[in-house]
Design a protein around this motif. Structure first.
Motif, PDB file in Angstrom:
ATOM      1  N   PRO A  93     -10.024   3.893   6.739  1.00  0.00           N
ATOM      2  CA  PRO A  93     -10.616   5.195   7.060  1.00  0.00           C
ATOM      3  C   PRO A  93     -12.102   5.058   7.361  1.00  0.00           C
ATOM      4  N   ASP A  94     -12.664   6.083   7.975  1.00  0.00           N
ATOM      5  CA  ASP A  94     -14.112   6.108   8.175  1.00  0.00           C
ATOM      6  C   ASP A  94     -14.789   5.983   6.813  1.00  0.00           C
ATOM      7  N   GLY A  95     -15.885   5.231   6.788  1.00  0.00           N
ATOM      8  CA  GLY A  95     -16.572   4.999   5.533  1.00  0.00           C
ATOM      9  C   GLY A  95     -16.045   3.809   4.756  1.00  0.00           C
ATOM     10  N   GLY A  96     -15.208   3.001   5.389  1.00  0.00           N
ATOM     11  CA  GLY A  96     -14.656   1.826   4.714  1.00  0.00           C
ATOM     12  C   GLY A  96     -15.697   0.735   4.519  1.00  0.00           C
ATOM     13  N   ARG A  97     -15.277  -0.327   3.851  1.00  0.00           N
ATOM     14  CA  ARG A  97     -16.177  -1.430   3.523  1.00  0.00           C
ATOM     15  C   ARG A  97     -15.536  -2.761   3.910  1.00  0.00           C
ATOM     16  N   ILE A  98     -16.305  -3.596   4.596  1.00  0.00           N
ATOM     17  CA  ILE A  98     -15.893  -4.966   4.884  1.00  0.00           C
ATOM     18  C   ILE A  98     -16.972  -5.887   4.324  1.00  0.00           C
ATOM     19  N   VAL A 103     -20.431  -3.347   7.132  1.00  0.00           N
ATOM     20  CA  VAL A 103     -20.003  -4.747   7.177  1.00  0.00           C
ATOM     21  C   VAL A 103     -21.163  -5.601   6.691  1.00  0.00           C
ATOM     22  N   ASN A 104     -20.964  -6.278   5.594  1.00  0.00           N
ATOM     23  CA  ASN A 104     -22.014  -7.106   5.008  1.00  0.00           C
ATOM     24  C   ASN A 104     -21.455  -8.459   4.586  1.00  0.00           C
ATOM     25  N   THR A 105     -22.377  -9.367   4.292  1.00  0.00           N
ATOM     26  CA  THR A 105     -22.012 -10.724   3.911  1.00  0.00           C
ATOM     27  C   THR A 105     -22.640 -11.072   2.575  1.00  0.00           C
ATOM     28  N   ILE A 113      -9.141 -21.149   9.892  1.00  0.00           N
ATOM     29  CA  ILE A 113      -9.047 -20.468   8.605  1.00  0.00           C
ATOM     30  C   ILE A 113     -10.298 -19.661   8.294  1.00  0.00           C
ATOM     31  N   ASN A 114     -11.469 -20.225   8.598  1.00  0.00           N
ATOM     32  CA  ASN A 114     -12.735 -19.602   8.180  1.00  0.00           C
ATOM     33  C   ASN A 114     -13.290 -18.591   9.161  1.00  0.00           C
ATOM     34  N   VAL A 115     -12.883 -18.661  10.422  1.00  0.00           N
ATOM     35  CA  VAL A 115     -13.452 -17.769  11.442  1.00  0.00           C
ATOM     36  C   VAL A 115     -12.373 -16.931  12.131  1.00  0.00           C
ATOM     37  N   LYS A 116     -11.374 -17.600  12.686  1.00  0.00           N
ATOM     38  CA  LYS A 116     -10.345 -16.874  13.444  1.00  0.00           C
ATOM     39  C   LYS A 116      -9.575 -15.903  12.561  1.00  0.00           C
ATOM     40  N   ALA A 117      -9.133 -16.366  11.400  1.00  0.00           N
ATOM     41  CA  ALA A 117      -8.345 -15.492  10.517  1.00  0.00           C
ATOM     42  C   ALA A 117      -9.119 -14.255  10.070  1.00  0.00           C
ATOM     43  N   PRO A 118     -10.364 -14.382   9.600  1.00  0.00           N
ATOM     44  CA  PRO A 118     -11.106 -13.174   9.215  1.00  0.00           C
ATOM     45  C   PRO A 118     -11.313 -12.196  10.366  1.00  0.00           C
ATOM     46  N   LEU A 119     -11.631 -12.715  11.550  1.00  0.00           N
ATOM     47  CA  LEU A 119     -11.864 -11.827  12.688  1.00  0.00           C
ATOM     48  C   LEU A 119     -10.613 -11.033  13.033  1.00  0.00           C
ATOM     49  N   PHE A 120      -9.483 -11.711  13.136  1.00  0.00           N
ATOM     50  CA  PHE A 120      -8.274 -11.008  13.539  1.00  0.00           C
ATOM     51  C   PHE A 120      -7.653 -10.217  12.396  1.00  0.00           C
ATOM     52  N   LEU A 121      -8.027 -10.551  11.171  1.00  0.00           N
ATOM     53  CA  LEU A 121      -7.614  -9.706  10.057  1.00  0.00           C
ATOM     54  C   LEU A 121      -8.371  -8.386  10.092  1.00  0.00           C
ATOM     55  N   VAL A 122      -9.648  -8.445  10.412  1.00  0.00           N
ATOM     56  CA  VAL A 122     -10.409  -7.205  10.599  1.00  0.00           C
ATOM     57  C   VAL A 122      -9.765  -6.370  11.696  1.00  0.00           C
ATOM     58  N   LEU A 149       0.825  -1.221   0.000  1.00  0.00           N
ATOM     59  CA  LEU A 149       0.000   0.000   0.000  1.00  0.00           C
ATOM     60  C   LEU A 149       0.853   1.262   0.000  1.00  0.00           C
ATOM     61  N   ARG A 150       2.075   1.153   0.501  1.00  0.00           N
ATOM     62  CA  ARG A 150       3.020   2.282   0.497  1.00  0.00           C
ATOM     63  C   ARG A 150       2.421   3.543   1.124  1.00  0.00           C
ATOM     64  N   GLY A 151       1.887   3.370   2.303  1.00  0.00           N
ATOM     65  CA  GLY A 151       1.371   4.513   3.053  1.00  0.00           C
ATOM     66  C   GLY A 151      -0.084   4.838   2.806  1.00  0.00           C
ATOM     67  N   ARG A 152      -0.701   4.181   1.844  1.00  0.00           N
ATOM     68  CA  ARG A 152      -2.108   4.446   1.575  1.00  0.00           C
ATOM     69  C   ARG A 152      -2.991   3.686   2.560  1.00  0.00           C
ATOM     70  N   PRO A 153      -4.199   4.159   2.820  1.00  0.00           N
ATOM     71  CA  PRO A 153      -5.117   3.429   3.697  1.00  0.00           C
ATOM     72  C   PRO A 153      -5.703   2.212   2.981  1.00  0.00           C
ATOM     73  N   LEU A 154      -6.401   1.370   3.721  1.00  0.00           N
ATOM     74  CA  LEU A 154      -7.123   0.241   3.140  1.00  0.00           C
ATOM     75  C   LEU A 154      -8.615   0.564   3.202  1.00  0.00           C
ATOM     76  N   ASP A 155      -9.234   0.731   2.058  1.00  0.00           N
ATOM     77  CA  ASP A 155     -10.638   1.128   2.002  1.00  0.00           C
ATOM     78  C   ASP A 155     -11.606  -0.040   2.033  1.00  0.00           C
ATOM     79  N   ILE A 156     -11.194  -1.181   1.465  1.00  0.00           N
ATOM     80  CA  ILE A 156     -12.097  -2.315   1.294  1.00  0.00           C
ATOM     81  C   ILE A 156     -11.387  -3.596   1.709  1.00  0.00           C
ATOM     82  N   LEU A 157     -12.054  -4.382   2.544  1.00  0.00           N
ATOM     83  CA  LEU A 157     -11.550  -5.699   2.929  1.00  0.00           C
ATOM     84  C   LEU A 157     -12.591  -6.741   2.552  1.00  0.00           C
TER      85      LEU A 157
END
Length: 273
Positions: A151-156, A199-201, A134-143, A94-102
């Motif tokens: 940033p505010d207004g991001g998307r998960i 945050v949506n599924t 893999i399916n639960v722990k990793a996503p939670l702690f990645l969030v 990302l080189r200093g950029r924020p992460l907008d979407i996960l």
């Protein structure tokens, strides 16, 4: 005269120019389609992979050849330090950029294993722990790890499964993980709403990818097609388009929801048509 077709074409793509996205499990299948769609919409995409480095390079190359921007990030979920490893590669790219979407897409659910060892009488403790790691722990702690970058207004967007809506005895542990993911999504939506983070599924059904070996059976394809209201097997682009919508500004007022992207699978008896 206004070109209505041109207007429709323009509206068919979300505007993600200047945005960044991380898609886990993006080297193949649905993850690759999601990464390509978000890049087409203008986002710089981090293409996460676990073991298939060549496939991840192919995804990045396809994005770049189409005029988009992407870079690979490696981390094997379910191992010590997995999220930390991913975060290191992500921040470097990302080189200093924020992460907008996960987009949490990576999952342990290869069907040859799920079908053969997923029933309650055959499920092992080791397999259970692996699937949940893999399916639960990793996503939670990645969030948790990426929220300081978002940033505010991001998307998960979390990728669930039809297995949470119907009973598939051969996939009990896998279905449990996806049920947990849906609960996690609603809880995070409430917790992060103050920052404007949605945050949506997305809940796919049977989807035709090169990693889904079970769909190579003509007999099974016929059965699944007959059980789907829209009369066909899902395609990776069907899921990617749903994710792109939730990642866009058009979905700014939608959070805590499950978008069923199954084509109407298992809605009821087909004779009722």
């Amino acid at each position: 005269m206004t070109d209505l077709k041109g207007m429709t074409d323009l509206k068919s793509r979300a505007d993600l120019k200047g945005k960044t996205a991380l898609v886990t499990g993006a080297s193949r299948g649905m993850g690759r389609a999601i990464a390509q769609r978000l890049a087409t919409d203008g986002a710089l995409v981090a293409v996460h992979y676990s073991r298939h480095a060549d496939a991840a390079k192919e995804t990045v190359a396809a994005i770049e050849q189409a005029g988009g921007e992407a870079f690979p990030v490696q981390a094997e979920f379910g191992t010590d330090g997995d999220v930390g490893t991913l975060l290191t590669g992500l921040t470097a790219g990302l080189r200093g950029r924020p992460l907008d979407i996960l987009v949490n897409n990576a999952a342990c659910g290869n069907l040859e294993t799920v079908w053969s060892a997923g029933s309650v009488d055959q499920l092992t403790s080791e397999r259970f722990d692996e699937v949940f790691a893999i399916n639960v722990k990793a996503p939670l702690f990645l969030v948790q790890a990426t929220l300081p970058l978002m940033p505010d207004g991001g998307r998960i967007v979390n990728i669930s499964s039809l297995a949470t809506r119907i009973a598939l005895p051969s996939q009990i542990a896998y279905a449990m993980t996806k049920g947990a993911l849906e609960v996690m999504s609603r809880t995070l939506a409430n917790a992060l709403g103050g920052r404007g983070i949605t945050v949506n599924t997305v809940r796919p059904g049977s989807t035709d990818t090169e990693v889904n070996d079970t769909l190579r059976s003509p007999e099974l394809r016929a059965v699944l097609t007959d059980l789907t209201a829209l009369g066909r097997i899902g395609r990776p682009a069907d899921i990617a388009d749903a994710v792109a919508f939730l990642a866009s500004d058009d979905a700014r007022w939608i959070t805590g929801n499950v978008l069923d992207a199954t084509g109407g699978a298992y809605l009821g008896p087909m004779w009722a048509r």
